[in-house]
Enzyme design. Sequence first.
Site, PDB file in Angstrom:
ATOM      1  N   SER A  21       0.839  -1.191   0.000  1.00 16.75           N
ATOM      2  CA  SER A  21       0.000   0.000   0.000  1.00 16.75           C
ATOM      3  C   SER A  21       0.882   1.253   0.000  1.00 16.75           C
ATOM      4  CB  SER A  21      -0.960  -0.036   1.191  1.00 16.75           C
ATOM      5  OG  SER A  21      -1.960   0.945   1.067  1.00 16.75           O
TER       6      SER A  21
ATOM      7  N   ARG B 228     -11.536   7.434   8.773  1.00 23.18           N
ATOM      8  CA  ARG B 228     -11.251   6.005   8.942  1.00 23.18           C
ATOM      9  C   ARG B 228     -12.398   5.143   8.439  1.00 23.18           C
ATOM     10  NH1 ARG B 228      -7.137   2.451   9.094  1.00 23.18           N
ATOM     11  NH2 ARG B 228      -7.408   0.833  10.667  1.00 23.18           N
TER      12      ARG B 228
ATOM     13  N   ASP C 100      -9.071  -6.759  -4.184  1.00 29.12           N
ATOM     14  CA  ASP C 100      -8.742  -5.373  -3.827  1.00 29.12           C
ATOM     15  C   ASP C 100      -9.495  -4.403  -4.729  1.00 29.12           C
ATOM     16  OD1 ASP C 100      -7.573  -2.946  -3.128  1.00 29.12           O
ATOM     17  OD2 ASP C 100      -5.523  -3.725  -3.149  1.00 29.12           O
TER      18      ASP C 100
ATOM     19  N   HIS D  94      -8.291  -5.081  -0.018  1.00 30.59           N
ATOM     20  CA  HIS D  94      -6.955  -4.486   0.085  1.00 30.59           C
ATOM     21  C   HIS D  94      -6.211  -4.967   1.328  1.00 30.59           C
ATOM     22  CE1 HIS D  94      -3.829  -1.521  -0.569  1.00 30.59           C
ATOM     23  NE2 HIS D  94      -4.042  -0.994   0.616  1.00 30.59           N
ATOM     24  N   ASP D  95      -6.927  -5.155   2.415  1.00 28.03           N
ATOM     25  CA  ASP D  95      -6.281  -5.597   3.657  1.00 28.03           C
ATOM     26  C   ASP D  95      -5.695  -6.996   3.557  1.00 28.03           C
ATOM     27  OD1 ASP D  95      -6.571  -3.289   5.110  1.00 28.03           O
ATOM     28  OD2 ASP D  95      -8.228  -3.994   6.356  1.00 28.03           O
TER      29      ASP D  95
END
Length: 402
Positions: free
Chosen positions: A171, A243, A336, A366-367
């Site tokens: 990332s 967030r 992702d 993505h994580d």
Amino acid sequence: MNRTGLSPLALPLPPATGGWQEGDLPGRRRWVTLRQPLALESGGTLPGVRLAYETWGRRAADGSNAVLVLHALTGDSHLAGPAGEGHPSAGWWDALTGPGKALDTDRWFVVAPNVLGGCQGSTGPSSRRPDRDARWGGEFPHLTVRDQVSAEVELADALGIERWAAVVGGSMGGMRAIEWAVTFPERTGSLLVLAAPAAATAEQIAWGSLQVSAIRTDPGWHGGHYHEAAPGGGPHRGLGLARRIAHITYRSQPELGARFGRAPQAGEVPGHGGRYQVESYLDHHASKLVHRFDAGSYATLTDAMNGHDVGRGRGGIAQALRRATMPALIAGVDSDRLYPTAQQAELAALLPGSDRLRIITSPYGHDGFLIETSQVGALVRELLAGSTGRTPGRPAGQPLGS
């Protein structure tokens, strides 16, 4: 939990900044102070720069076993180890780092810095200025990914590392890894980039700009000069909203659907003041972040990510990537939706030392580059199996340019 990002029954009011502060326990952190003001890509300079970092393993006499690991947006130098003693969270790649693990600390000297502009020990908006008794706050300068890498070069110099055996990042850390490879190919022995692009797209910039806007329009922002506010007086609502927005992009729609569906939070009735489970999940992550991170750093780092373009001023992406001839592994996460695999396919196709795109299979979006440690570990092992920090044809310990 309520919709402000606070959890009054579980946690105290958020501090003005959740970042590490002078006087806090240092934990495993060490620091290096740059010898001169850092020249910035914007044309200015940043004086008094310090980088916090942590290390694992022992450095070889010639520094040839050093591996640089670069964290994502809200990560830090705490790559491995438990929470506590100055570290609000457990190591973000603890499963990969240690004796016998993929980042085998019996063999490799692993270095993880907190990024310039961050809030866990490195110079950032919450840091005190060297020229007066005040925090940088809203006067902290604009940074680029290249500025961050320039600071990390000085960290390498201070540690006596002429050439990293490998530079690894995912990332935002992957953006920095790409810049290392292109700007300093002679100091990058090999490269692993996970879930990162050669340049931010319009959509990625749009997602980032929403998050920065949420922070800077919070009434507690005060132009970035909020760090001396009482608990609950900082821009924690804006940071919590940022967030929430980000976390939606970090996960995949199928995972959220399978995990939460339309189920209400236990004991709550949506439409009558209550929340769905997925809302509670986002609130939980927002509340955690506002207690361990700094809103100014979040905005500074997001701006830097939005400006990421390895081809800027270098004749475009393809021409820039031709500079990076070291062995390279490029991997994307199949689910992702923030940095889709087409962007990693571009990197894999254009980097001379990359043979093909590697795919991490994961429902977590993505994580996945943080969660799928078995698959990521296999990539790290593959990269390091053939890595050396020595410049071909140069005896160990001989300075570059000799």
